[in-house]
Design a protein around this motif. Structure first.
Motif, PDB file in Angstrom:
ATOM      1  N   GLN A 174     -42.498 -48.260  92.549  1.00  0.00           N
ATOM      2  CA  GLN A 174     -43.182 -47.371  93.481  1.00  0.00           C
ATOM      3  C   GLN A 174     -43.052 -47.828  94.925  1.00  0.00           C
ATOM      4  OE1 GLN A 174     -47.026 -47.396  91.538  1.00  0.00           O
ATOM      5  NE2 GLN A 174     -46.746 -45.269  90.952  1.00  0.00           N
ATOM      6  N   TYR A 175     -42.641 -49.056  95.144  1.00  0.00           N
ATOM      7  CA  TYR A 175     -42.497 -49.556  96.508  1.00  0.00           C
ATOM      8  C   TYR A 175     -41.239 -49.010  97.177  1.00  0.00           C
ATOM      9  CZ  TYR A 175     -38.990 -52.604  94.477  1.00  0.00           C
ATOM     10  OH  TYR A 175     -37.901 -53.081  93.812  1.00  0.00           O
ATOM     11  N   ASP A 176     -40.265 -48.551  96.404  1.00  0.00           N
ATOM     12  CA  ASP A 176     -39.003 -48.044  96.945  1.00  0.00           C
ATOM     13  C   ASP A 176     -39.132 -46.544  97.196  1.00  0.00           C
ATOM     14  OD1 ASP A 176     -36.425 -47.523  97.659  1.00  0.00           O
ATOM     15  OD2 ASP A 176     -35.524 -48.153  95.754  1.00  0.00           O
ATOM     16  N   PRO A 177     -39.197 -46.112  98.464  1.00  0.00           N
ATOM     17  CA  PRO A 177     -39.436 -44.688  98.725  1.00  0.00           C
ATOM     18  C   PRO A 177     -38.311 -43.777  98.232  1.00  0.00           C
ATOM     19  CG  PRO A 177     -39.062 -45.875 100.774  1.00  0.00           C
ATOM     20  CD  PRO A 177     -39.110 -46.897  99.681  1.00  0.00           C
ATOM     21  N   HIS A 178     -37.061 -44.238  98.296  1.00  0.00           N
ATOM     22  CA  HIS A 178     -35.956 -43.402  97.830  1.00  0.00           C
ATOM     23  C   HIS A 178     -36.023 -43.197  96.319  1.00  0.00           C
ATOM     24  CE1 HIS A 178     -32.059 -41.522  97.819  1.00  0.00           C
ATOM     25  NE2 HIS A 178     -31.653 -42.357  96.885  1.00  0.00           N
ATOM     26  N   TYR A 179     -36.227 -44.255  95.582  1.00  0.00           N
ATOM     27  CA  TYR A 179     -36.350 -44.186  94.128  1.00  0.00           C
ATOM     28  C   TYR A 179     -37.524 -43.292  93.739  1.00  0.00           C
ATOM     29  CZ  TYR A 179     -36.392 -46.075  89.322  1.00  0.00           C
ATOM     30  OH  TYR A 179     -36.343 -46.223  87.961  1.00  0.00           O
ATOM     31  N   ASN A 180     -38.631 -43.483  94.417  1.00  0.00           N
ATOM     32  CA  ASN A 180     -39.847 -42.731  94.136  1.00  0.00           C
ATOM     33  C   ASN A 180     -39.653 -41.242  94.424  1.00  0.00           C
ATOM     34  OD1 ASN A 180     -42.449 -42.579  93.273  1.00  0.00           O
ATOM     35  ND2 ASN A 180     -43.350 -43.373  95.141  1.00  0.00           N
ATOM     36  N   VAL A 235     -36.856 -39.385  94.729  1.00  0.00           N
ATOM     37  CA  VAL A 235     -35.872 -38.730  93.867  1.00  0.00           C
ATOM     38  C   VAL A 235     -36.468 -38.416  92.503  1.00  0.00           C
ATOM     39  CG1 VAL A 235     -33.703 -39.106  92.626  1.00  0.00           C
ATOM     40  CG2 VAL A 235     -33.856 -39.653  95.044  1.00  0.00           C
ATOM     41  N   HIS A 236     -37.178 -39.366  91.935  1.00  0.00           N
ATOM     42  CA  HIS A 236     -37.735 -39.144  90.599  1.00  0.00           C
ATOM     43  C   HIS A 236     -38.892 -38.149  90.616  1.00  0.00           C
ATOM     44  CE1 HIS A 236     -35.324 -42.685  89.804  1.00  0.00           C
ATOM     45  NE2 HIS A 236     -35.287 -42.238  88.562  1.00  0.00           N
ATOM     46  N   LEU A 237     -39.710 -38.194  91.655  1.00  0.00           N
ATOM     47  CA  LEU A 237     -40.773 -37.200  91.773  1.00  0.00           C
ATOM     48  C   LEU A 237     -40.192 -35.797  91.917  1.00  0.00           C
ATOM     49  CD1 LEU A 237     -43.365 -38.989  94.089  1.00  0.00           C
ATOM     50  CD2 LEU A 237     -43.611 -38.433  91.679  1.00  0.00           C
ATOM     51  N   ALA A 238     -39.150 -35.657  92.732  1.00  0.00           N
ATOM     52  CA  ALA A 238     -38.531 -34.346  92.931  1.00  0.00           C
ATOM     53  C   ALA A 238     -37.866 -33.843  91.654  1.00  0.00           C
ATOM     54  CB  ALA A 238     -37.505 -34.423  94.067  1.00  0.00           C
ATOM     55  N   LEU A 239     -37.094 -34.702  90.991  1.00  0.00           N
ATOM     56  CA  LEU A 239     -36.423 -34.275  89.758  1.00  0.00           C
ATOM     57  C   LEU A 239     -37.424 -33.946  88.659  1.00  0.00           C
ATOM     58  CD1 LEU A 239     -33.359 -36.706  89.528  1.00  0.00           C
ATOM     59  CD2 LEU A 239     -33.359 -34.288  90.130  1.00  0.00           C
ATOM     60  N   GLY A 240     -38.451 -34.761  88.513  1.00  0.00           N
ATOM     61  CA  GLY A 240     -39.456 -34.516  87.480  1.00  0.00           C
ATOM     62  C   GLY A 240     -40.241 -33.238  87.728  1.00  0.00           C
ATOM     63  N   CYS A 241     -40.680 -33.031  88.967  1.00  0.00           N
ATOM     64  CA  CYS A 241     -41.430 -31.819  89.283  1.00  0.00           C
ATOM     65  C   CYS A 241     -40.552 -30.577  89.139  1.00  0.00           C
ATOM     66  CB  CYS A 241     -42.003 -31.904  90.697  1.00  0.00           C
ATOM     67  SG  CYS A 241     -43.348 -33.075  90.835  1.00  0.00           S
ATOM     68  N   LEU A 242     -39.307 -30.671  89.555  1.00  0.00           N
ATOM     69  CA  LEU A 242     -38.392 -29.544  89.413  1.00  0.00           C
ATOM     70  C   LEU A 242     -38.145 -29.218  87.946  1.00  0.00           C
ATOM     71  CD1 LEU A 242     -36.627 -27.485  90.859  1.00  0.00           C
ATOM     72  CD2 LEU A 242     -34.789 -29.169  90.851  1.00  0.00           C
ATOM     73  N   LEU A 243     -37.976 -30.247  87.132  1.00  0.00           N
ATOM     74  CA  LEU A 243     -37.761 -30.029  85.701  1.00  0.00           C
ATOM     75  C   LEU A 243     -38.995 -29.408  85.046  1.00  0.00           C
ATOM     76  CD1 LEU A 243     -35.810 -30.358  83.364  1.00  0.00           C
ATOM     77  CD2 LEU A 243     -36.703 -32.652  83.031  1.00  0.00           C
ATOM     78  N   MET A 244     -40.185 -29.875  85.416  1.00  0.00           N
ATOM     79  CA  MET A 244     -41.407 -29.278  84.867  1.00  0.00           C
ATOM     80  C   MET A 244     -41.561 -27.829  85.320  1.00  0.00           C
ATOM     81  SD  MET A 244     -44.377 -32.178  84.712  1.00  0.00           S
ATOM     82  CE  MET A 244     -44.446 -32.467  86.448  1.00  0.00           C
ATOM     83  N   ALA A 245     -41.253 -27.556  86.587  1.00  0.00           N
ATOM     84  CA  ALA A 245     -41.362 -26.185  87.091  1.00  0.00           C
ATOM     85  C   ALA A 245     -40.372 -25.260  86.383  1.00  0.00           C
ATOM     86  CB  ALA A 245     -41.119 -26.164  88.598  1.00  0.00           C
ATOM     87  N   LEU A 246     -39.143 -25.725  86.191  1.00  0.00           N
ATOM     88  CA  LEU A 246     -38.156 -24.904  85.484  1.00  0.00           C
ATOM     89  C   LEU A 246     -38.578 -24.648  84.044  1.00  0.00           C
ATOM     90  CD1 LEU A 246     -34.814 -26.464  86.771  1.00  0.00           C
ATOM     91  CD2 LEU A 246     -35.739 -24.225  87.332  1.00  0.00           C
ATOM     92  N   ALA A 247     -39.139 -25.655  83.393  1.00  0.00           N
ATOM     93  CA  ALA A 247     -39.585 -25.487  82.010  1.00  0.00           C
ATOM     94  C   ALA A 247     -40.749 -24.501  81.921  1.00  0.00           C
ATOM     95  CB  ALA A 247     -39.984 -26.833  81.413  1.00  0.00           C
ATOM     96  N   VAL A 248     -41.679 -24.575  82.868  1.00  0.00           N
ATOM     97  CA  VAL A 248     -42.823 -23.654  82.856  1.00  0.00           C
ATOM     98  C   VAL A 248     -42.357 -22.225  83.140  1.00  0.00           C
ATOM     99  CG1 VAL A 248     -44.933 -23.026  84.107  1.00  0.00           C
ATOM    100  CG2 VAL A 248     -44.558 -25.381  83.387  1.00  0.00           C
TER     101      VAL A 248
END
Length: 129
Positions: free
Chosen positions: A91-97, A99-112
């Motif tokens: 969580q300390y790495d803003p780029h890692y954080n 990218v994963h937040l964006a991909l995860g939220c996008l995947l959840m939104a597409l699934a919903v």
């Protein structure tokens, strides 16, 4: 079975789930892009998560009708992807954080979105029977 659903519905579902497939491929590619060590746990987690997302999404693309349960699986994998920085203590790495937040939220939104479209299409087809 495909003649029960309008062609436009199937095309929309295939496009939405193809985007989920691309997210799975992105998760597969993250270790190569960031040059993670091949034996690292982070590499294994990304490859496994990306493969699960890609296989579920491509199966949903191939069977674009009635497989509503796959949207639940894809939404859960999206949640796991979104929480991956916390699981991997990154969580300390803003780029890692980010990218994963964006991909995860996008995947959840597409699934919903795909799940709701399928649910309403199934309800509509039941009323006409």
């Amino acid at each position: 079975m495909t003649n029960e659903y309008p062609a436009g519905y199937i095309v929309r579902i295939k496009i939405i789930d193809f985007l989920a497939f691309l997210i799975g491929l992105a998760l597969l590619a993250i270790p190569a892009i960031h040059r993670f060590f091949p034996g690292d746990i982070d590499t294994s987690v990304h490859v496994a998560m990306g493969a699960l997302v890609a296989v579920c999404a491509i199966f949903r693309v191939m069977v674009a009708w009635g497989s509503l349960w796959l949207e639940i699986v894809l939404a859960f994998l999206g949640f796991l992807t979104m929480r991956l920085p916390a699981f991997m203590h990154m969580q300390y790495d803003p780029h890692y954080n980010t990218v994963h937040l964006a991909l995860g939220c996008l995947l959840m939104a597409l699934a919903v979105i795909s799940g709701l479209m399928t649910f309403f299409e199934l309800q509509k087809s039941r009323r006409t029977v």
